[in-house]
Design an enzyme around this catalytic site. Structure first.
Site, short mmCIF file in Angstrom:
data_model
loop_
_atom_site.label_atom_id
_atom_site.label_comp_id
_atom_site.label_asym_id
_atom_site.label_seq_id
_atom_site.Cartn_x
_atom_site.Cartn_y
_atom_site.Cartn_z
N HIS A 88 0.85 -1.20 0.00
CA HIS A 88 0.00 0.00 0.00
C HIS A 88 0.88 1.24 0.00
O HIS A 88 1.92 1.23 0.66
CB HIS A 88 -0.93 0.01 1.23
CG HIS A 88 -2.10 0.90 1.04
ND1 HIS A 88 -2.06 2.23 1.30
CD2 HIS A 88 -3.34 0.63 0.58
CE1 HIS A 88 -3.24 2.76 1.02
NE2 HIS A 88 -4.04 1.81 0.57
N GLU A 138 -7.96 -5.32 0.19
CA GLU A 138 -8.54 -6.12 -0.89
C GLU A 138 -8.43 -7.61 -0.65
O GLU A 138 -9.21 -8.39 -1.17
CB GLU A 138 -7.86 -5.79 -2.23
CG GLU A 138 -7.83 -4.32 -2.57
CD GLU A 138 -9.20 -3.73 -2.77
OE1 GLU A 138 -10.19 -4.36 -2.37
OE2 GLU A 138 -9.28 -2.62 -3.31
N1 CMC Z 1 3.88 -7.53 -4.72
C1 CMC Z 1 5.20 -7.48 -4.98
N2 CMC Z 1 5.94 -6.38 -4.90
C2 CMC Z 1 5.32 -5.26 -4.54
C3 CMC Z 1 3.95 -5.23 -4.24
C4 CMC Z 1 3.22 -6.43 -4.34
N3 CMC Z 1 1.90 -6.49 -4.06
N4 CMC Z 1 3.59 -3.97 -3.92
C5 CMC Z 1 4.70 -3.22 -4.01
N5 CMC Z 1 5.75 -4.00 -4.38
C6 CMC Z 1 7.13 -3.60 -4.55
C7 CMC Z 1 7.36 -2.94 -5.89
O1 CMC Z 1 7.73 -3.89 -6.86
C8 CMC Z 1 8.48 -1.96 -5.57
O2 CMC Z 1 9.68 -2.68 -5.54
P1 CMC Z 1 11.07 -1.98 -6.02
O3 CMC Z 1 11.33 -0.91 -4.99
O4 CMC Z 1 12.04 -3.10 -5.99
O5 CMC Z 1 10.81 -1.42 -7.38
C9 CMC Z 1 8.18 -1.54 -4.14
O6 CMC Z 1 7.42 -2.61 -3.57
C10 CMC Z 1 7.36 -0.25 -4.04
O7 CMC Z 1 6.24 -0.39 -4.93
P2 CMC Z 1 5.50 0.84 -5.61
O8 CMC Z 1 4.79 0.37 -6.84
O9 CMC Z 1 6.44 2.00 -5.73
O10 CMC Z 1 4.48 1.18 -4.49
P3 CMC Z 1 3.24 2.11 -4.69
O11 CMC Z 1 3.03 2.79 -3.42
O12 CMC Z 1 3.38 2.95 -5.92
O13 CMC Z 1 2.06 1.06 -4.99
C11 CMC Z 1 0.26 -0.45 -4.73
C12 CMC Z 1 1.06 0.71 -4.10
C13 CMC Z 1 -0.95 -0.76 -3.87
C14 CMC Z 1 -0.22 -0.04 -6.13
C15 CMC Z 1 1.19 -1.70 -4.81
O14 CMC Z 1 1.57 -2.11 -3.52
C16 CMC Z 1 0.54 -2.86 -5.57
O15 CMC Z 1 0.61 -2.90 -6.80
N6 CMC Z 1 -0.14 -3.82 -4.85
C17 CMC Z 1 -0.83 -4.91 -5.52
C18 CMC Z 1 -2.20 -4.44 -5.99
C19 CMC Z 1 -3.18 -4.24 -4.85
O16 CMC Z 1 -3.29 -5.08 -3.95
N7 CMC Z 1 -3.92 -3.11 -4.91
C20 CMC Z 1 -4.90 -2.75 -3.91
C21 CMC Z 1 -4.45 -1.55 -3.12
S1 CMC Z 1 -5.44 -1.26 -1.65
C22 CMC Z 1 -6.82 -0.50 -2.29
C23 CMC Z 1 -6.82 0.96 -2.13
O17 CMC Z 1 -6.71 1.46 -0.99
O18 CMC Z 1 -6.96 1.62 -3.17
#
Ligand code: CMC
Length: 371
Positions: free
Chosen positions: A254, A309
Site C-alpha cells: 500500500h 482487498e
Molecule cells: N507484490 C510485490 N511487490 C510489490 C507489491 C506487491 N503487491 N507492492 C509493491 N511491491 C514492490 C514494488 O515492486 C516496488 O519494488 P522496487 O522498490 O524493488 O521497485 C516496491 O514494492 C514499491 O512499490 P511501488 O509500486 O512504488 O508502491 P506504490 O506505493 O506505488 O504502490 C500499490 C502501491 C498498492 C499499487 C502496490 O503495492 C501494488 O501494486 N499492490 C498490488 C495491488 C493491490 O493489492 N492493490 C490494492 C491496493 S489497496 C486498495 C486501495 O486502498 O486503493
C-alpha cells in the site's frame, strides 16, 4: 518526502473527512475509528457521519433511510442504457456510463448537494444489480423499501432476503471501504468537481479510476490468485514464481500503510466469523502469512503487508457475490466517501492546476532565444 512520480507525499487538500495513518495503522472517519463503526453502526448512520460530521438523531436517520429508499428507483432511461450496453462491457464501465448520464437529469448540476450525494449512493446498488441480473438473463427486481441499504443490495442481486449474517458482513465491508483519504479515485473526483463540473461527472470519473487493478480492481485479482494457488503446498512455489518474474502479489502492499492495513484486520475478523473453519479461509490465512514472509525476502525494507482487498475478496466470496461484482460493490461503498469529498471540495473550491517540468526537446528556432 514528496515525489513527482505518483505524487507521493504531495499534499492535495485539507480535509475533515478521514485520516489514514500509515505508520500506526489507523483509519479514522470524522474522529471515529473505522473498525469500530463497521461493527457498531449501520451503513446509513456512517454515511450521515461522513456527509455531516456527526451522527444522526433518530428522526434524521429515519428520514435519511426513507429518502434513500425512494432514490433507489432508477429512471427509465438509465435502465435502458444499462440494457443497451453489450454484455461484454464490464459492470464498472456500464456504471461509469450510467452515472455520467445522470448528469443531465434535473437537480444534478453544480454545485454538488447532499441530495445528489444521497441519490447517487442509493442508486449505485440498484444499477449494479440491474445490470448483473440482465446480463445473466434474469428479470431485474424492484428495490424492497423494507430493507436497509446492504440487505436490499443482496436482495436485488439474488431475489431473496439475505441471511442476517451476510447482510451484516456486507455492511461492515461497505463501511470499511467508504473513505480512504486522498486515494486515486477520490483525488480524480475532486479534480473533476474543482472545474465546477457536476457531481455525476466527478463520480463517473472516480469509477473509471477505481476500475484499475492497482486500485479497486484488486479483489477480483486476489480471487484469481487464490484459485490459481489452489492448495497450501502450491502457495510458496506459486508466489515465488510471480516474484521471480517481477510480478506483484495482489492484496499486498500500500502506498500509505507501512504496517497492517486496519481494514484488512477488521475484515479478517468478520470473514472468520462468517466462514468459521471453511478450507478456503484456511488457505487464505496460509497464503497471507507466506506472502508477507516472501515479500520481506524479495523486497526487504519495503514494508509490504496485507491490504483491504485481500479479505474483501474472501468476504465477498463467502456471501456468494460473483467475482465480477467485487469492484462494483467496493464502488457502492466508496461513493459515500467520494460524495463527502465533493461537498468539501465545492465549499472551498479552487480549480486544481498543477504544473509539469518539460523534459522534451526544444524547437531549434527557440535555441537562439534561450542562449
Ligand atoms: N507484490 C510485490 N511487490 C510489490 C507489491 C506487491 N503487491 N507492492 C509493491 N511491491 C514492490 C514494488 O515492486 C516496488 O519494488 P522496487 O522498490 O524493488 O521497485 C516496491 O514494492 C514499491 O512499490 P511501488 O509500486 O512504488 O508502491 P506504490 O506505493 O506505488 O504502490 C500499490 C502501491 C498498492 C499499487 C502496490 O503495492 C501494488 O501494486 N499492490 C498490488 C495491488 C493491490 O493489492 N492493490 C490494492 C491496493 S489497496 C486498495 C486501495 O486502498 O486503493
Amino acid at each position: 518526502m514528496a515525489s513527482v512520480t505518483g505524487l507521493e507525499g504531495v499534499i492535495a487538500a485539507y480535509t475533515e473527512i478521514g485520516l489514514v495513518d500509515g505508520e500506526l495503522g489507523h483509519l479514522v472517519y470524522r474522529g471515529y475509528p473505522a473498525q469500530e463503526l463497521a461493527v457498531s453502526k449501520s451503513f446509513e448512520e456512517t454515511a450521515f457521519l461522513l456527509w455531516h460530521g456527526r451522527f444522526p438523531q433518530e428522526d434524521e436517520l429515519t428520514a435519511l433511510k426513507k429518502r434513500m429508499s425512494h432514490y433507489r428507483n432508477l429512471p427509465d432511461y438509465i435502465c435502458r442504457i444499462l440494457e443497451l450496453l453489450p454484455a461484454s462491457i464490464p459492470v464498472m464501465s456500464a456504471l461509469q456510463t450510467a452515472v455520467a448520464a445522470l448528469a443531465e437529469a434535473e437537480g444534478s448540476a453544480w454545485p454538488p448537494s447532499l441530495a445528489q450525494a444521497e441519490r447517487l449512493t442509493a442508486m449505485l446498488p440498484t444499477m449494479i444489480a440491474y445490470r448483473a441480473r440482465r446480463i445473466a438473463g434474469l428479470p431485474a427486481l424492484q428495490p424492497d423499501a423494507n430493507l436497509d441499504h446492504a440487505a436490499n443490495y443482496l436482495y436485488m442481486l439474488n431475489g431473496r432476503k439475505p441471511e442476517r449474517s451476510h447482510a451484516k458482513a456486507l455492511e461492515a465491508y461497505l463501511i470499511l471501504g467508504m473513505e480512504h483519504g486522498m486515494n486515486a479515485s477520490t483525488f480524480a473526483s475532486r479534480v473533476i468537481v474543482s472545474t465546477q463540473s457536476d457531481m455525476c461527472a466527478a463520480v463517473s470519473g472516480a469509477i473509471g479510476a477505481m476500475k484499475g487493478p492497482l486500485h479497486g480492481g484488486a479483489p477480483y485479482e486476489v480471487i484469481a490468485m487464490l484459485e490459481s494457488i489452489g492448495s497450501k503446498s502450491n502457495a510458496e512455489p506459486w508466489m515465488r514464481n510471480v516474484l521471480d518474474n517481477g510480478g506483484r502479489l495482489m492484496g499486498f502492499g500500500h502506498r500509505i500503510y507501512k504496517t497492517k492495513d486496519p481494514r484488512a484486520q477488521a475484515l479478517r475478523a468478520v470473514t472468520m466469523e462468517l466462514t468459521g473453519d471453511d478450507p478456503s479461509f484456511d488457505l487464505a490465512i496460509y497464503v497471507e502469512d507466506t506472502a508477507i514472509r516472501l515479500l520481506e525476502e524479495y523486497k526487504p525494507g519495503r514494508r509490504l503487508f496485507t491490504n483491504v482487498e485481500f479479505y474483501a475478496a474472501a468476504i465477498m466470496r463467502a456471501i456468494n457475490l460473483s467475482p465480477d461484482l467485487f469492484t462494483p460493490t467496493f464502488t457502492a461503498g466508496r461513493t459515500v466517501g467520494w460524495t463527502a469529498h465533493l461537498l468539501e471540495q465545492a465549499a472551498i473550491n479552487r480549480i486544481f492546476r498543477p504544473e509539469s517540468i518539460y523534459i522534451g526537446t526544444m524547437p531549434s528556432m527557440l535555441d537562439n532565444d534561450l542562449n
